[in-house]
Design an enzyme around this catalytic site. Structure first.
Site, PDB file in Angstrom:
ATOM      1  N   PHE A  68       0.848  -1.189   0.000  1.00 36.75           N
ATOM      2  CA  PHE A  68       0.000   0.000   0.000  1.00 36.75           C
ATOM      3  C   PHE A  68       0.887   1.243   0.000  1.00 36.75           C
ATOM      4  O   PHE A  68       1.870   1.301   0.735  1.00 36.75           O
ATOM      5  CB  PHE A  68      -0.923  -0.004   1.226  1.00 36.75           C
ATOM      6  CG  PHE A  68      -2.079   0.939   1.100  1.00 36.75           C
ATOM      7  CD1 PHE A  68      -3.193   0.589   0.355  1.00 36.75           C
ATOM      8  CD2 PHE A  68      -2.038   2.180   1.696  1.00 36.75           C
ATOM      9  CE1 PHE A  68      -4.272   1.456   0.224  1.00 36.75           C
ATOM     10  CE2 PHE A  68      -3.099   3.058   1.578  1.00 36.75           C
ATOM     11  CZ  PHE A  68      -4.215   2.704   0.838  1.00 36.75           C
ATOM     12  N   GLU A 111      -0.703  -6.044   7.799  1.00 39.38           N
ATOM     13  CA  GLU A 111      -0.236  -7.402   7.513  1.00 39.38           C
ATOM     14  C   GLU A 111       1.254  -7.589   7.788  1.00 39.38           C
ATOM     15  O   GLU A 111       1.747  -8.717   7.818  1.00 39.38           O
ATOM     16  CB  GLU A 111      -0.549  -7.770   6.057  1.00 39.38           C
ATOM     17  CG  GLU A 111      -2.024  -7.933   5.761  1.00 39.38           C
ATOM     18  CD  GLU A 111      -2.795  -6.618   5.651  1.00 39.38           C
ATOM     19  OE1 GLU A 111      -3.980  -6.612   6.035  1.00 39.38           O
ATOM     20  OE2 GLU A 111      -2.232  -5.605   5.178  1.00 39.38           O
ATOM     21  N   CYS A 119       4.015   2.620   4.615  1.00 37.83           N
ATOM     22  CA  CYS A 119       3.702   4.045   4.595  1.00 37.83           C
ATOM     23  C   CYS A 119       2.213   4.226   4.864  1.00 37.83           C
ATOM     24  O   CYS A 119       1.376   3.702   4.127  1.00 37.83           O
ATOM     25  CB  CYS A 119       4.077   4.653   3.245  1.00 37.83           C
ATOM     26  SG  CYS A 119       3.641   6.393   3.102  1.00 37.83           S
ATOM     27  N   ILE A 120       1.926   4.973   5.926  1.00 36.49           N
ATOM     28  CA  ILE A 120       0.545   5.271   6.301  1.00 36.49           C
ATOM     29  C   ILE A 120       0.391   6.782   6.251  1.00 36.49           C
ATOM     30  O   ILE A 120       1.075   7.506   6.985  1.00 36.49           O
ATOM     31  CB  ILE A 120       0.219   4.742   7.711  1.00 36.49           C
ATOM     32  CG1 ILE A 120       0.597   3.266   7.824  1.00 36.49           C
ATOM     33  CG2 ILE A 120      -1.254   4.977   8.044  1.00 36.49           C
ATOM     34  CD1 ILE A 120       0.646   2.748   9.257  1.00 36.49           C
ATOM     35  N   GLU A 145      -8.992  11.279   6.164  1.00 35.15           N
ATOM     36  CA  GLU A 145     -10.016  12.048   6.857  1.00 35.15           C
ATOM     37  C   GLU A 145     -10.747  11.243   7.926  1.00 35.15           C
ATOM     38  O   GLU A 145     -11.641  11.755   8.588  1.00 35.15           O
ATOM     39  CB  GLU A 145     -11.020  12.592   5.840  1.00 35.15           C
ATOM     40  CG  GLU A 145     -10.382  13.577   4.876  1.00 35.15           C
ATOM     41  CD  GLU A 145     -11.369  14.108   3.849  1.00 35.15           C
ATOM     42  OE1 GLU A 145     -12.577  13.830   3.974  1.00 35.15           O
ATOM     43  OE2 GLU A 145     -10.918  14.805   2.934  1.00 35.15           O
ATOM     44  N   HIS A 194      -9.243   5.719  10.569  1.00 34.90           N
ATOM     45  CA  HIS A 194      -8.511   4.561  10.061  1.00 34.90           C
ATOM     46  C   HIS A 194      -6.991   4.746  10.176  1.00 34.90           C
ATOM     47  O   HIS A 194      -6.269   3.795  10.479  1.00 34.90           O
ATOM     48  CB  HIS A 194      -8.917   4.292   8.609  1.00 34.90           C
ATOM     49  CG  HIS A 194      -8.365   3.025   8.055  1.00 34.90           C
ATOM     50  ND1 HIS A 194      -8.757   1.782   8.493  1.00 34.90           N
ATOM     51  CD2 HIS A 194      -7.443   2.802   7.087  1.00 34.90           C
ATOM     52  CE1 HIS A 194      -8.102   0.849   7.833  1.00 34.90           C
ATOM     53  NE2 HIS A 194      -7.298   1.445   6.967  1.00 34.90           N
TER      54      HIS A 194
END
Length: 154
Positions: free
Chosen positions: A26, A62, A84-85, A89, A92
């Site tokens: 992701f 994961e 990377c996160i 808005e 989460h």
């Protein structure tokens, strides 16, 4: 004091180490750069390319389960978590950041295995881009230094 008499070069000598990398796909533009920087730095520190195992998982949540599987294999001196996160808005972001971080820490403590956590958390894409290369390199240095420290302590 452990490690006090060893020079920086000894602490960052990866010649005899086996390192596992778990990369979240992701935000792959960022995580691919993290992974490339990490691998390049590991090799620069003397880790043989054949002693670097690199697996991909869907996202940051994961990462810990893949780290756990690698830890159970009992063939790695250290592991690296890459992801990377980017804040959105909704809540989460907090959930993913907190739970992935807790999972990485739990695996490290449960298996007494150093894990360099380079799952970056940022407010926006620009911050992620600004951090991606240095965080990848830093993760490699942390993994090698901590593997050598734990080797010395054990």
């Amino acid at each position: 004091m452990f490690g006090a008499d060893k020079g920086t070069a000894d602490k960052l000598d990866g010649k005899k180490l086996h390192i596992g990398i778990v990369q979240a796909r992701f935000n792959e533009g960022i995580t691919n750069t993290l992974a490339a920087a990490c691998r390049e730095e590991l090799i620069a520190l003397g880790v043989q390319e054949k002693h670097i195992d690199h697996v991909l998982v869907p996202g940051a949540l994961e990462v810990p389960v893949a780290l756990q599987a690698m830890a159970e294999a009992d063939k790695y001196d250290a592991l690296v978590a890459l992801g990377c996160i980017i804040r959105g808005e909704t809540y989460h972001f907090e959930l993913v950041a907190n739970e992935s971080g807790a999972g990485v820490t739990r695996v490290a403590l449960d298996y007494q295995l150093p894990i360099a956590n380079a799952i970056i958390t940022t407010e926006n894409l620009e911050q992620a881009v600004a951090r991606q290369t240095e965080k990848g390199r830093d993760a490699a240095r942390v993994a090698v230094e901590m593997a050598n420290l734990l080797g010395e302590l054990n």
